[in-house]
Design a protein around this motif. Sequence first.
Motif, PDB file in Angstrom:
ATOM      1  N   HIS A  10       0.638  -1.226  -0.334  1.00 13.76           N
ATOM      2  CA  HIS A  10      -0.134  -0.046  -0.429  1.00 13.76           C
ATOM      3  C   HIS A  10       0.956   1.292   0.183  1.00 13.76           C
ATOM      4  O   HIS A  10       0.874   2.419  -0.529  1.00 13.76           O
ATOM      5  CB  HIS A  10      -1.398  -0.143   1.426  1.00 13.76           C
ATOM      6  CG  HIS A  10      -1.494   1.176   1.461  1.00 13.76           C
ATOM      7  ND1 HIS A  10      -0.995   2.265   2.108  1.00 13.76           N
ATOM      8  CD2 HIS A  10      -3.425   1.351   0.743  1.00 13.76           C
ATOM      9  CE1 HIS A  10      -3.106   3.486   1.661  1.00 13.76           C
ATOM     10  NE2 HIS A  10      -3.800   2.368   0.965  1.00 13.76           N
ATOM     11  N   HIS A  24      -1.554  -2.304   5.112  1.00 16.60           N
ATOM     12  CA  HIS A  24      -2.940  -1.537   5.219  1.00 16.60           C
ATOM     13  C   HIS A  24      -3.523  -2.442   3.749  1.00 16.60           C
ATOM     14  O   HIS A  24      -4.832  -2.783   4.576  1.00 16.60           O
ATOM     15  CB  HIS A  24      -2.248  -0.540   4.909  1.00 16.60           C
ATOM     16  CG  HIS A  24      -3.537   0.662   4.456  1.00 16.60           C
ATOM     17  ND1 HIS A  24      -3.736   1.772   5.233  1.00 16.60           N
ATOM     18  CD2 HIS A  24      -4.491   0.361   2.996  1.00 16.60           C
ATOM     19  CE1 HIS A  24      -4.811   2.207   4.535  1.00 16.60           C
ATOM     20  NE2 HIS A  24      -5.643   1.639   3.697  1.00 16.60           N
ATOM     21  N   GLN A  25      -2.131  -3.009   3.315  1.00 14.84           N
ATOM     22  CA  GLN A  25      -3.241  -3.708   2.114  1.00 14.84           C
ATOM     23  C   GLN A  25      -3.790  -5.205   2.367  1.00 14.84           C
ATOM     24  O   GLN A  25      -5.223  -5.474   2.020  1.00 14.84           O
ATOM     25  CB  GLN A  25      -2.973  -3.930   0.826  1.00 14.84           C
ATOM     26  CG  GLN A  25      -3.474  -4.406  -0.333  1.00 14.84           C
ATOM     27  CD  GLN A  25      -2.889  -4.559  -1.530  1.00 14.84           C
ATOM     28  OE1 GLN A  25      -1.630  -3.238  -1.692  1.00 14.84           O
ATOM     29  NE2 GLN A  25      -2.777  -4.925  -2.878  1.00 14.84           N
ATOM     30  N   GLN A  51      -6.845  -3.915   4.175  1.00 15.55           N
ATOM     31  CA  GLN A  51      -8.649  -3.539   3.520  1.00 15.55           C
ATOM     32  C   GLN A  51      -9.175  -4.688   2.762  1.00 15.55           C
ATOM     33  O   GLN A  51      -9.746  -5.164   2.196  1.00 15.55           O
ATOM     34  CB  GLN A  51      -7.527  -2.325   2.637  1.00 15.55           C
ATOM     35  CG  GLN A  51      -8.500  -1.725   1.832  1.00 15.55           C
ATOM     36  CD  GLN A  51      -9.540  -1.369   1.702  1.00 15.55           C
ATOM     37  OE1 GLN A  51      -9.867  -1.217   3.077  1.00 15.55           O
ATOM     38  NE2 GLN A  51     -10.874  -1.082   1.021  1.00 15.55           N
ATOM     39  N   ASP A  99     -10.649   1.351   5.360  1.00 17.21           N
ATOM     40  CA  ASP A  99      -9.981   2.667   4.965  1.00 17.21           C
ATOM     41  C   ASP A  99     -11.882   3.042   5.234  1.00 17.21           C
ATOM     42  O   ASP A  99     -11.336   4.459   5.672  1.00 17.21           O
ATOM     43  CB  ASP A  99     -10.147   2.248   3.301  1.00 17.21           C
ATOM     44  CG  ASP A  99      -8.791   2.283   2.852  1.00 17.21           C
ATOM     45  OD1 ASP A  99      -8.249   1.862   3.382  1.00 17.21           O
ATOM     46  OD2 ASP A  99      -8.524   1.695   1.476  1.00 17.21           O
ATOM     47  N   ASP A 100     -12.925   2.535   5.172  1.00 15.28           N
ATOM     48  CA  ASP A 100     -14.305   3.212   5.400  1.00 15.28           C
ATOM     49  C   ASP A 100     -13.795   3.292   7.558  1.00 15.28           C
ATOM     50  O   ASP A 100     -14.384   4.614   8.022  1.00 15.28           O
ATOM     51  CB  ASP A 100     -15.440   2.566   5.792  1.00 15.28           C
ATOM     52  CG  ASP A 100     -15.277   2.463   3.746  1.00 15.28           C
ATOM     53  OD1 ASP A 100     -15.126   3.602   2.951  1.00 15.28           O
ATOM     54  OD2 ASP A 100     -16.200   1.653   3.532  1.00 15.28           O
ATOM     55  N   LYS A 144     -11.759   6.508   7.819  1.00 14.41           N
ATOM     56  CA  LYS A 144     -12.620   7.975   7.635  1.00 14.41           C
ATOM     57  C   LYS A 144     -13.302   8.047   8.085  1.00 14.41           C
ATOM     58  O   LYS A 144     -13.957   9.330   7.861  1.00 14.41           O
ATOM     59  CB  LYS A 144     -12.636   7.479   5.930  1.00 14.41           C
ATOM     60  CG  LYS A 144     -11.113   7.215   4.930  1.00 14.41           C
ATOM     61  CD  LYS A 144     -11.827   7.295   3.398  1.00 14.41           C
ATOM     62  CE  LYS A 144     -10.329   6.664   2.743  1.00 14.41           C
ATOM     63  NZ  LYS A 144     -10.854   6.152   1.642  1.00 14.41           N
TER      64      LYS A 144
END
Length: 541
Positions: free
Chosen positions: A213, A495-496, A499, A521-522, A525
Motif C-alpha cells: 500500500h 494496510h492492504q 483492507q 479504509d471506511d 475515514k
Amino acid sequence: MLTASNISLRFGKRVLFEDVNIKFTPGNCYGVIGANGAGKSTFLKILSGEIEANTGGASLEPGKRMSVLKQDHQAYNEIEVLQTVIMGNKKLWDLKNEIDAIYAKPDFTDEDGLKAADLSAEFEDLDGWNAESEAAEILSNLGVTEDYHYQTMANLNGNQKVRVLLAQALFGNPDVLLLDEPTNELDVETIGWLENFLADFRNTVIVVSHDRHFLDAVCTHVVDIDFSKVNLYTGNYSFWYQASTLAARQRADRNKKAEEKKKELQDFIARFSANAAKSRQATARKKMIDKLNIEEIKPSSRRYPAIMFKSEREAGKQVLTLTNLSASNDEGKTLFANVDLDVQRGDKIIVLSKNRLAVSRFFDIVAGEREADGGEIKWGVTVTNAYLPLDNTGYFDKDLNLVDWLSQYSDNTESEFIRGFLGKMLFSGEEVMKMCRVLSGGEKMRCMLSRMMLQQPNFLIIDEPTQHLDLESIQAFNNGLIDYNGMLLMHSGDHQFMQTVGNRIIELTPNGVIDRMMSFDDYLKNDEIQQLREKMYSVHA
C-alpha cells in the motif's frame, strides 16, 4: 540528479548486479523491489557510497545533498532528540557548531565577529534559524511527542528511535532521499502522514519497502532487481505486479496470437491509467500516468509460494462468543476490558488497538495460550482454529529437520506427502533437511503457514502475517486469505492486508470494544468513529 553508471557487484561466483545504468530524477519516487537476497539494501548502500561496487558507481549532481535513513539505533545515544534530527543536514549542523564555537571563545576578536557574521548569513540561507521548529514539527508528525524532544536518545525505546532517525532523514528538504524500510515500527496513522509527505516531496526519493500500500501510494517508478539486472518501470507496485503477472500468463499461452496479446496489454494499460487518474495515490506524484508502454511489461522470475487455506468442515451456526473479556499487562494496567463479541459465519475480523500488546494478548487468550483476567470464551462445537502468533520461536526450539518438524502436525506423515507440501512453500531438494533451529525469520514463517494449512481449520487467528516475509510471499498470503472461506481474527501492519481481507473491524480499548461491519479504509475515514476512539482511550478505565 543521481546517476548509477555501469554498476556491477559480485560475491565470489554469485552475481548480484551486472551493468546497472539508471538516472534518478527530481520529482519522482523509485520503489526498489526484488526477492529476498536480491540485493535491495545493498543497492541503496552503493548509491549512498557506503559500499563500493566491483565496477562503476553512483554520482550525485554537484551541490546537491543526499539524506539516508540510518539503521544504527545506538549511534546517537548521547545526543538530544531534537539535535539528532538537525544532524541530518550535515552542512547546517557543522555551521551551527562553528558559529557556537566562535561565540564561545574567551578572546573573541573583531575578526571573529566578521567570520561569525559571514557564517550566520550562510546559516540563514539554509533556513537554520527555523531548524528547531522544523525538526520539532516532523518529530510530532511521526509520533514523537514534545516531552521527548530535549531528552537524549538513550532514554527512548526502539520504536521511538526508529521514528527519530526517520525524522533525521526527512529533515531539511534533501535533494535525494534514500529510505530502507521506513514504515517499520510505524502505526497506520503515521504511515499515512509519511505517504502524504513523500507524495508532496518535490525531490528524488528511492525507497525499499515490503508495504505494498505504501509503495502504491508514493511510487512513480519501480526499480526491479531480477535476473541480476536492475530494470526501471514506470508506475507503482500494483502496476508492476499485475503487468508482470499478465506477461507471464501470456508467455505461457503459446496459442494466443501476437496481435491479441498486444491488444490485451493495451487494454490493461488503459484501465490502470484511468484508475490512477481517479485515485489519490501518488503515481507520477498525483498526476496521470503518461509514459506506460507495452515494451516495459515483462514477466518476472519471481516464485510465489502456494498459500491456500481449506477447511476440513464447515462451521455451524455457533462460531465464537466472547463475554465481558478483560486482560491486563504484567504491571496490572488494563489492556482491554468489557469485550463482548459474537463472531458470525463469514466474518473476517480485523483487530486493532493503540496498544500493540493488547492485540497479541487478546489473540493468545482467544487461542487458549493464556488466561484472561475475566470473562468467558465459548467456541462452537464444529469450529477448529489455527493460530499464527507474533512470536513463533518456541515452535522451533527442537533438533528436527523440516520434514520431521512438519510431520508433527500432519496425520499423513509419509515423506513424499510432507516434501510435496514443503515444496509448495518453496523448500526444495536438500533444503527440506535443514534443521529447524537455523531457519531465517522468513523460512520460519513459511513453516508456520504450512502447519496452519495442514490443520485445515475453519477459523484462523493471525497476528502480523507479513513479518519476515518477502513481497512474493506477502502477495500469495494475501490472496490466500481473500479466497479463504472460513472465519478470521487478524491484525497486520500491512494496510492492504487489512483492507482487502477484512469485512469487520473491532478495536480493543481499556474501556470496551468498538465493533463495526465495514472495511478498514471506511473505518479510518469515519469521523464519528474517530471521535469515539478518542473518547474510549481517554476515559479512565
